[in-house]
Design an enzyme around this catalytic site. Structure first.
Site, PDB file in Angstrom:
ATOM      1  N   HIS A   1       4.859   5.872  11.627  1.00  0.00           N
ATOM      2  CA  HIS A   1       4.323   5.726  10.253  1.00  0.00           C
ATOM      3  C   HIS A   1       3.363   6.902  10.025  1.00  0.00           C
ATOM      4  CE1 HIS A   1       3.268   3.978   6.537  1.00  0.00           C
ATOM      5  NE2 HIS A   1       2.949   2.748   6.898  1.00  0.00           N
TER       6      HIS A   1
ATOM      7  N   ARG B   1       0.804  -1.218   0.000  1.00  0.00           N
ATOM      8  CA  ARG B   1       0.000   0.000   0.000  1.00  0.00           C
ATOM      9  C   ARG B   1       0.843   1.278   0.000  1.00  0.00           C
ATOM     10  NH1 ARG B   1      -2.814  -3.946   1.640  1.00  0.00           N
ATOM     11  NH2 ARG B   1      -0.852  -4.496   2.605  1.00  0.00           N
ATOM     12  N   THR B   2       1.804   1.360   0.901  1.00  0.00           N
ATOM     13  CA  THR B   2       2.528   2.628   1.057  1.00  0.00           C
ATOM     14  C   THR B   2       3.314   2.938  -0.216  1.00  0.00           C
ATOM     15  OG1 THR B   2       2.700   2.086   3.395  1.00  0.00           O
ATOM     16  CG2 THR B   2       4.048   3.908   2.612  1.00  0.00           C
TER      17      THR B   2
ATOM     18  N   LYS C   1      25.984  -4.841  -2.048  1.00  0.00           N
ATOM     19  CA  LYS C   1      27.449  -4.723  -2.180  1.00  0.00           C
ATOM     20  C   LYS C   1      28.044  -4.007  -0.971  1.00  0.00           C
ATOM     21  CE  LYS C   1      26.768  -3.963  -7.119  1.00  0.00           C
ATOM     22  NZ  LYS C   1      26.774  -2.858  -8.089  1.00  0.00           N
TER      23      LYS C   1
ATOM     24  N   ARG D   1      10.981   3.558   3.541  1.00  0.00           N
ATOM     25  CA  ARG D   1      10.658   2.606   4.612  1.00  0.00           C
ATOM     26  C   ARG D   1      11.928   1.834   4.929  1.00  0.00           C
ATOM     27  NH1 ARG D   1       5.565  -1.321   4.591  1.00  0.00           N
ATOM     28  NH2 ARG D   1       4.644   0.675   5.176  1.00  0.00           N
TER      29      ARG D   1
HETATM   30  N1   CP Z   1      -0.381   0.037   5.753  1.00  0.00           N
HETATM   31  C1   CP Z   1       0.818  -0.272   5.263  1.00  0.00           C
HETATM   32  O1   CP Z   1       1.829   0.284   5.661  1.00  0.00           O
HETATM   33  O2   CP Z   1       0.791  -1.252   4.307  1.00  0.00           O
HETATM   34  P1   CP Z   1       2.046  -1.752   3.490  1.00  0.00           P
HETATM   35  O3   CP Z   1       2.963  -2.467   4.471  1.00  0.00           O
HETATM   36  O4   CP Z   1       1.518  -2.688   2.436  1.00  0.00           O
HETATM   37  O5   CP Z   1       2.737  -0.557   2.914  1.00  0.00           O
END
Ligand code: CP
Length: 399
Positions: A215, A137-138, A166, A187
């Protein structure tokens, strides 16, 4: 600078850091502490970046007495491109007023997110997607948001096919992507890595999840979904359920909800309780918080039930995971006494904590919530790139 002068400057920096440490706010100190924890194979610390989160907190007045070298370093940190927000690492980076403005921008962008209106506000801009941890999603909603607004995206792609394998450090990777792009979404499995990246980059960094830390872009879409359902964020009773210990979504969301005067019920197995420092932060902001293990007993009073997955990947010991796996399983039968307006949310992915029987109920909101990731991230990208969202976005066609 000769060796003696350099040593003197370094000594001054140490002194400056100590002074600043005494005066920085609690969240800033917490962030620096988590950044220090982030020393890993991906993260190489250098003196500038050890002190940048701290010197961020200095006012320019206080810097006047510092040696030129310190002032130069501070300029490097402070003079990001543009004079708008420098990034979004935790919800502390946004005032309540800014949150509401961004939610309003997101609301107006709905026809663009649906593909009904073409509005190339970010034409010529490039987003760098750096995902060192899996995401659906993110990553995809950032990409959709950028493309719907006429911008472009470059992806690090699978870490296994990047130069990270590497031995390239996070610092070096950020230096490259900083040159290739106008903004970065990142992320990373290590808590504090997003702050580290922001301190290493000149372009804004959006934290798409840093380990068990924060988040905030998820929180913005969560707030958007809650406001969409209830018309306001204020005074709601919100149950946060599941993995509150490692769940970065609930860490960021609980903080934001508290700032809007929501009452929180924290439902978790005792092993997965909300960390003490976050509870302290919530109560310091005046939160009314109840902790319980009884999720089902909390549903009937709730305006929002926010479920989370128990995250196997965060447990060092698989036996510990086995003790709590499947602790909460919400079924449609459990919702019979719920308020008609109550919504069930989940950041997704789910495993078995929401039974598919819930999907067809009036309460299920998690798929709309995931869609709202596009508008929330569109609004954030515009804000961080200094682009205004027009007051009246047409409901269809070219804007
Ligand atoms: N909600 C969320 O962070 O989903 P993903 O891990 O799929 O990005």
């Amino acid at each position: 600078m000769d060796g003696q002068a350099s040593q003197a400057a370094d000594a001054s920096i140490n002194k400056a850091v100590i002074i600043v440490m005494d005066s920085t706010d609690r969240s800033r100190r917490a962030r620096s502490a988590s950044m220090a924890e982030s020393v890993s194979a991906h993260v190489t610390m250098v003196p500038l970046h050890l002190i940048t989160p701290i010197i961020h907190a200095l006012t320019r007045d206080r810097l006047n007495g510092c040696p030129p070298k310190v002032q130069g370093w501070v300029s490097t940190v402070m003079n990001k491109r543009g004079d708008h927000m420098t990034g979004l690492i935790t919800m502390d980076d946004l005032t309540n007023e800014a949150i509401l403005e961004i939610l309003d921008d997101a609301e107006r962008l709905l026809p663009v997110a649906r593909g009904d209106t073409y509005l190339p506000l970010l034409q010529g801009k490039i987003l760098g997607n750096l995902f060192f941890e899996p995401s659906t999603r993110t990553r995809m909603s950032f990409e959709t948001a950028m493309k719907r607004l006429g911008g472009d995206v470059v992806n690090l792609g699978d870490v296994k096919t990047s130069s990270v394998v590497k031995g390239e450090t996070l610092y070096d990777t950020i230096q490259m992507v900083d040159g290739y792009t106008d903004i970065i979404a990142m992320r990373h499995p290590r808590q504090g890595a997003a702050q580290y990246a922001q301190d290493s980059a000149r372009v804004p960094v959006l934290n798409g999840g840093d380990g068990a830390g924060h988040h905030p872009t998820q929180t913005m879409l969560d707030l958007f979904t809650i406001r969409q359902a209830h018309g306001s964020l204020e005074g709601l009773k919100v149950v946060l359920a599941g993995d509150l210990r490692y769940g970065r979504t609930v860490h960021s969301l609980s903080h934001a909800l508290t700032r809007f005067g929501c009452e929180l019920v924290l439902a978790s197995p005792s092993l997965l309780r909300m960390p003490r420092e976050i509870l302290d932060d919530l109560t310091a902001h005046g939160a009314i918080v109840t902790e319980t293990e009884d999720l089902l007993g909390s549903i009937n009073e709730a305006d929002v039930v926010y479920m989370t997955r128990i995250q196997k990947e965060r447990f060092a010991d698989e036996d510990e995971y086995t003790k709590v796996a499947g602790a909460y399983k919400l079924h449609a039968n459990n919702l019979e006494g719920a308020k008609a307006s109550m919504i069930i949310m989940h950041p997704l992915p789910r495993v078995d904590e929401i039974h598919p029987s819930v999907d067809g109920t009036r309460h299920a909101r998690y798929f709309e919530q995931a869609f709202n990731g596009v508008v929330a991230r569109m609004a954030l990208l515009c804000r961080l790139l200094g682009v205004s969202v027009p007051a009246d976005v047409p409901q269809g066609g070219e804007a």
